[in-house]
Design a protein around this motif. Structure first.
Motif, PDB file in Angstrom:
ATOM      1  N   ARG A  76      37.950  23.810  45.744  1.00 36.54           N
ATOM      2  CA  ARG A  76      38.795  23.159  44.736  1.00 36.54           C
ATOM      3  C   ARG A  76      39.816  24.145  44.165  1.00 36.54           C
ATOM      4  NH1 ARG A  76      37.833  18.924  40.552  1.00 36.54           N
ATOM      5  NH2 ARG A  76      39.064  19.465  38.699  1.00 36.54           N
ATOM      6  N   GLU A  77      39.346  25.317  43.782  1.00 34.81           N
ATOM      7  CA  GLU A  77      40.240  26.325  43.218  1.00 34.81           C
ATOM      8  C   GLU A  77      41.311  26.731  44.214  1.00 34.81           C
ATOM      9  OE1 GLU A  77      39.877  30.722  41.052  1.00 34.81           O
ATOM     10  OE2 GLU A  77      38.329  30.051  42.435  1.00 34.81           O
ATOM     11  N   ALA A  78      40.887  26.973  45.461  1.00 41.63           N
ATOM     12  CA  ALA A  78      41.825  27.444  46.476  1.00 41.63           C
ATOM     13  C   ALA A  78      42.853  26.382  46.828  1.00 41.63           C
ATOM     14  CB  ALA A  78      41.057  27.883  47.722  1.00 41.63           C
ATOM     15  N   LEU A  80      43.912  23.731  45.044  1.00 41.19           N
ATOM     16  CA  LEU A  80      44.857  23.481  43.959  1.00 41.19           C
ATOM     17  C   LEU A  80      45.858  24.621  43.834  1.00 41.19           C
ATOM     18  CD1 LEU A  80      42.519  21.891  41.261  1.00 41.19           C
ATOM     19  CD2 LEU A  80      44.172  20.746  42.760  1.00 41.19           C
ATOM     20  N   ARG A  81      45.406  25.847  44.089  1.00 45.26           N
ATOM     21  CA  ARG A  81      46.318  26.990  44.071  1.00 45.26           C
ATOM     22  C   ARG A  81      47.353  26.868  45.191  1.00 45.26           C
ATOM     23  NH1 ARG A  81      42.814  30.574  44.635  1.00 45.26           N
ATOM     24  NH2 ARG A  81      43.109  31.091  46.833  1.00 45.26           N
ATOM     25  N   LEU A  82      46.890  26.477  46.373  1.00 47.00           N
ATOM     26  CA  LEU A  82      47.790  26.356  47.515  1.00 47.00           C
ATOM     27  C   LEU A  82      48.748  25.187  47.341  1.00 47.00           C
ATOM     28  CD1 LEU A  82      45.177  27.109  50.312  1.00 47.00           C
ATOM     29  CD2 LEU A  82      47.154  28.527  49.729  1.00 47.00           C
ATOM     30  N   GLY A  84      50.002  24.267  44.675  1.00 49.22           N
ATOM     31  CA  GLY A  84      51.030  24.704  43.745  1.00 49.22           C
ATOM     32  C   GLY A  84      52.052  25.641  44.345  1.00 49.22           C
ATOM     33  N   SER A  85      51.760  26.188  45.536  1.00 47.87           N
ATOM     34  CA  SER A  85      52.666  27.187  46.118  1.00 47.87           C
ATOM     35  C   SER A  85      53.334  26.741  47.411  1.00 47.87           C
ATOM     36  CB  SER A  85      51.894  28.483  46.389  1.00 47.87           C
ATOM     37  OG  SER A  85      50.843  28.260  47.325  1.00 47.87           O
TER      38      SER A  85
END
Length: 350
Positions: A76-78, A80-82, A84-85
């Motif tokens: 989930r963290e990874a 959502l980070r990706l 965003g980029s």
């Protein structure tokens, strides 16, 4: 974006059917011009961009709830980070707890596709129903989908393999092979009995590390073994191919609703016929009388083993090429991805 379980390498060195499928899918999608990011554990051997969520695979965590949930949290963290980029079209998850992330990804405009690699009855069926319509499920056989027609299926894509990575051998050795977990559902004791009745030694290769597997081995396998039988243990990728290519036949004695059964297409790719019980997806994978024999009763297995000389090894390999080649896997999932991307607005509103 592909999400693999954290338990084995991608592709796996030994045990790891899901990881083998994920690895082949990643490579095939990249070869077809898609940009693919793979989330997993350790180091990857695929052509995809790999994001390691664990320093190493954690096979000791298999079957325990905390590693599964922890992996989902890291995914989930990874993701959502990706998101965003960089543009992310879909998240294709191959884990059990991962689908719980689907609402968060849908809110970010990204659909979640989940390949159901396991059973769909009992508690697991209830789990998939509880996930709701916001998760897009893909079946790996028609039988699996038939057993739970009310689940939110968006397609069926058979597992596949890269045919040129499996050796073909027309001349076979003097043994039958069991390749799989030592578990009552897989029923290797029936394979032993069938091989003995057909006057063939049985080579047994597979995982036998969990307490239930060891208990089953001591109770059902050890008393039945004869001097000519061989307990090989877990076969790595090289040993698995040698064993499958040289076997007179693969004995697939599974007694449960097997969703697919990768080892059957691996055997046929090597030109090795499959003698199997009619359960789960077996009739979809094995062509009775052409690539092996499908039996209705364990008592029929030995006679079928005695007839495997009638099966043309080339017909076995041709069947895999026609139906279970890696290009079919990539095309099937690409079609699912496009369908889910089109339907995302309604899914995100759920």
């Amino acid at each position: 974006m592909l999400v693999a379980p954290p338990y084995f390498e991608v592709p796996p060195v030994g045990y790891g059917g899901i990881e083998a499928v994920v690895a082949d899918l990643a490579d095939a999608l990249v070869a077809n011009g898609h940009s693919v990011t793979l989330l997993g554990a350790g180091a990857s051997g695929t052509a995809a961009n790999f994001v390691p969520l664990w320093d190493r695979p954690i096979p000791e965590g298999l079957g325990h709830p905390l590693p599964e949930v922890m992996h989902a949290a890291l995914v989930r963290e990874a993701v959502l980070r990706l998101i965003g980029s960089a543009p992310v079209d879909v998240v294709h998850d191959h884990t059990l707890a991962g689908p719980l992330n689907a609402p968060a990804f849908a809110a970010a405009g990204v659909p979640t596709i989940v390949t159901v690699h396991g059973p769909v009855d009992g508690e697991l069926g209830a789990y998939y129903r509880a996930l709701g319509a916001g998760v897009n499920l893909v079946a790996i056989s028609d039988r699996q989908r038939h057993l739970a027609p009310d689940l939110p299926w968006v397609g069926r894509v058979y597992n596949a393999l890269r045919l040129d990575s499996w050796p073909f051998r027309a001349s076979k050795g003097d043994y039958a092979l069991f390749l799989g977990r030592f578990h009552p559902d897989k029923a290797p004791h029936l394979a032993l009995e069938a091989a003995h009745a057909a006057n063939l030694p049985l080579v047994m290769a597979g995982k036998c590390s969990e307490p239930a597997e060891r208990d089953y081995f001591q109770r059902e396998i050890a008393p039945r073994m004869r001097d000519r039988d061989t307990m090989f243990g877990v076969a790595d990728a090289t040993a698995k191919r040698e064993l499958l290519a040289g076997a007179r036949c693969l004995l697939f004695s599974s007694q449960w609703e097997e969703p697919f059964g990768m080892v059957m297409i691996e055997a046929m790719a090597c030109g090795t016929p499959v003698v199997a019980l009619r359960a789960g997806a077996v009739p979809e994978v094995v062509v009775d009388g052409v690539t092996g024999f499908v039996c209705d009763d364990p008592n029929q297995l030995a006679a079928a083993v005695g007839r495997v000389g009638q099966i043309d090894p080339q017909a076995c390999r041709d069947h895999v090429r026609a139906r279970f080649d890696i290009d079919r896997l990539a095309d099937g999932y690409a079609a699912v991805y496009r369908r889910c991307m089109t339907d995302l607005p309604s899914l995100a509103a759920v």
